[in-house]
Design an enzyme around this catalytic site. Sequence first.
Site, PDB file in Angstrom:
ATOM      1  N   THR A  28      32.242  15.666  21.871  1.00  0.00           N
ATOM      2  CA  THR A  28      30.942  15.744  22.553  1.00  0.00           C
ATOM      3  C   THR A  28      29.804  15.701  21.525  1.00  0.00           C
ATOM      4  OG1 THR A  28      31.159  18.147  22.639  1.00  0.00           O
ATOM      5  CG2 THR A  28      31.730  16.962  24.620  1.00  0.00           C
ATOM      6  N   GLN A 101      43.569  17.171  20.707  1.00  0.00           N
ATOM      7  CA  GLN A 101      43.649  17.008  22.157  1.00  0.00           C
ATOM      8  C   GLN A 101      42.814  15.811  22.588  1.00  0.00           C
ATOM      9  OE1 GLN A 101      42.262  21.353  22.619  1.00  0.00           O
ATOM     10  NE2 GLN A 101      43.299  20.925  24.532  1.00  0.00           N
ATOM     11  N   ASP A 104      39.982   9.842  21.845  1.00  0.00           N
ATOM     12  CA  ASP A 104      39.031   8.805  21.419  1.00  0.00           C
ATOM     13  C   ASP A 104      39.429   8.099  20.129  1.00  0.00           C
ATOM     14  OD1 ASP A 104      38.357  10.766  19.445  1.00  0.00           O
ATOM     15  OD2 ASP A 104      36.959  11.664  20.885  1.00  0.00           O
ATOM     16  N   HIS A 119      47.511  14.178  23.394  1.00  0.00           N
ATOM     17  CA  HIS A 119      47.301  13.665  24.754  1.00  0.00           C
ATOM     18  C   HIS A 119      47.176  12.143  24.787  1.00  0.00           C
ATOM     19  CE1 HIS A 119      45.614  17.904  25.935  1.00  0.00           C
ATOM     20  NE2 HIS A 119      46.924  17.883  25.813  1.00  0.00           N
ATOM     21  N   CYS A 127      50.956  -1.749  30.132  1.00  0.00           N
ATOM     22  CA  CYS A 127      51.279  -1.904  31.551  1.00  0.00           C
ATOM     23  C   CYS A 127      52.068  -0.682  32.024  1.00  0.00           C
ATOM     24  CB  CYS A 127      52.096  -3.180  31.736  1.00  0.00           C
ATOM     25  SG  CYS A 127      52.733  -3.361  33.412  1.00  0.00           S
ATOM     26  N   CYS A 130      55.756  -2.255  33.236  1.00  0.00           N
ATOM     27  CA  CYS A 130      56.765  -2.804  32.316  1.00  0.00           C
ATOM     28  C   CYS A 130      56.585  -2.327  30.888  1.00  0.00           C
ATOM     29  CB  CYS A 130      56.783  -4.331  32.366  1.00  0.00           C
ATOM     30  SG  CYS A 130      55.431  -5.115  31.472  1.00  0.00           S
ATOM     31  N   CYS A 145      48.727  -7.004  34.430  1.00  0.00           N
ATOM     32  CA  CYS A 145      49.623  -7.301  33.306  1.00  0.00           C
ATOM     33  C   CYS A 145      49.983  -8.789  33.293  1.00  0.00           C
ATOM     34  CB  CYS A 145      50.886  -6.458  33.434  1.00  0.00           C
ATOM     35  SG  CYS A 145      52.172  -6.869  32.251  1.00  0.00           S
ATOM     36  N   SER A 187      37.979  25.966  23.306  1.00  0.00           N
ATOM     37  CA  SER A 187      38.159  27.398  23.556  1.00  0.00           C
ATOM     38  C   SER A 187      39.579  27.686  24.049  1.00  0.00           C
ATOM     39  CB  SER A 187      37.100  27.914  24.532  1.00  0.00           C
ATOM     40  OG  SER A 187      36.938  27.014  25.587  1.00  0.00           O
ATOM     41  N   ASN A 208      33.849  27.008  16.777  1.00  0.00           N
ATOM     42  CA  ASN A 208      33.507  26.546  18.126  1.00  0.00           C
ATOM     43  C   ASN A 208      32.118  27.065  18.472  1.00  0.00           C
ATOM     44  OD1 ASN A 208      34.215  25.157  20.496  1.00  0.00           O
ATOM     45  ND2 ASN A 208      34.857  27.030  21.521  1.00  0.00           N
TER      46      ASN A 208
HETATM   47 ZN   LIG Z   1      53.775  -5.412  33.076  1.00  0.00          ZN
END
Ligand SMILES: [Zn+2]
Length: 240
Positions: A28, A101, A104, A119, A127, A130, A145, A187, A208
Site C-alpha cells: 500500500t 503474503q 505484486d 499466496h 489456464c 489445462c 486459453c 498485523s 507496522n
Molecule cells: Zn487451457
Amino acid sequence: MDRKILELADWMKKSKQTVLLTGAGMSTESGIPDFRSQTGLWAKYDPAYVSSTDALRDHYDLFRDFYSLRIQDITTLSPHEGYHALSEMEAKGFITSIATQNVDGFHELSGAKDVWELHGSLRTVSCHDCGCSGTHLEFTNKQSCSHCNGKLRPDIVLFGEMLPQDVWNKAISAIEQSDLVIVIGTSLQVYPVNQLPTLTKGKTVLINNEASSHSHPFDLTILGSARDTLLQLSEAVLGN
Ligand SMILES: [Zn+2]
C-alpha cells in the site's frame, strides 16, 4: 536515529539467519490498494468472494474485471525505496530470505533473490483448466486459453485453494532455523500465516503502522511507515 532501529540493526548484524515476513502494508505504501478495503465501484462486492474459486467458476466476468484492475496496478506502479533497502541488505548478507503474503512481485522486481510468495503472484497468468501459460494481455483482453479455450487466471492462491506447499515448507523450515524474524506491514490477522513467527526460537520484531493484536508477543515493535523505517534500518545496518 530511533533507539529501536539501532537495536534491531544490532540484532541483524549478530544474527546468522534472518527471515522476513512481509504483508499488505509494504504494497500500500507503493500505492497498491489493499484489496480488502476496495472503494468506488468495487465497494459493493465482498473481496473474499471476488477472489475466490466460486467467483472464478460462477462469475468469471466479475473475477476477470477485478483481477484486470489489480494487474493494471502492479504493472503501472513500482516498488518504493523500502524494497530497495531490503534487497540491498539481502545482497550484503543481512537478510537470508523474504516470505511475503503479497502477490505484486515487488520484492523480486526490486532485486531481492530469495523470495517466497506464500499466496502466489499476479505477475503470471495460466489456464485454470489445462495449466498452460497465458499472458497478462490475453487475460485483460478477455481471451481464453489458446490451447483448450479454458479460463485464464492469475497465478495467485484464491480463497478455496490450497496454499503452495513447497513454498510454505521452505518458509517454515527457514523460520525454525532462524535467529531473527522481522514481520513488516501486516498485523497478522490471517491464519495460517500468523503462526509463522511463533516457529522461531530466536527474536521476533514487528514493523507496522499499528500494533498487532496477535497473541504472539514480539520482542520489539516499531510503529511507523515501512518505507521510512527500512530506509533508516539500512542506514544503520549498512552504514551508508
Ligand atoms: Zn487451457
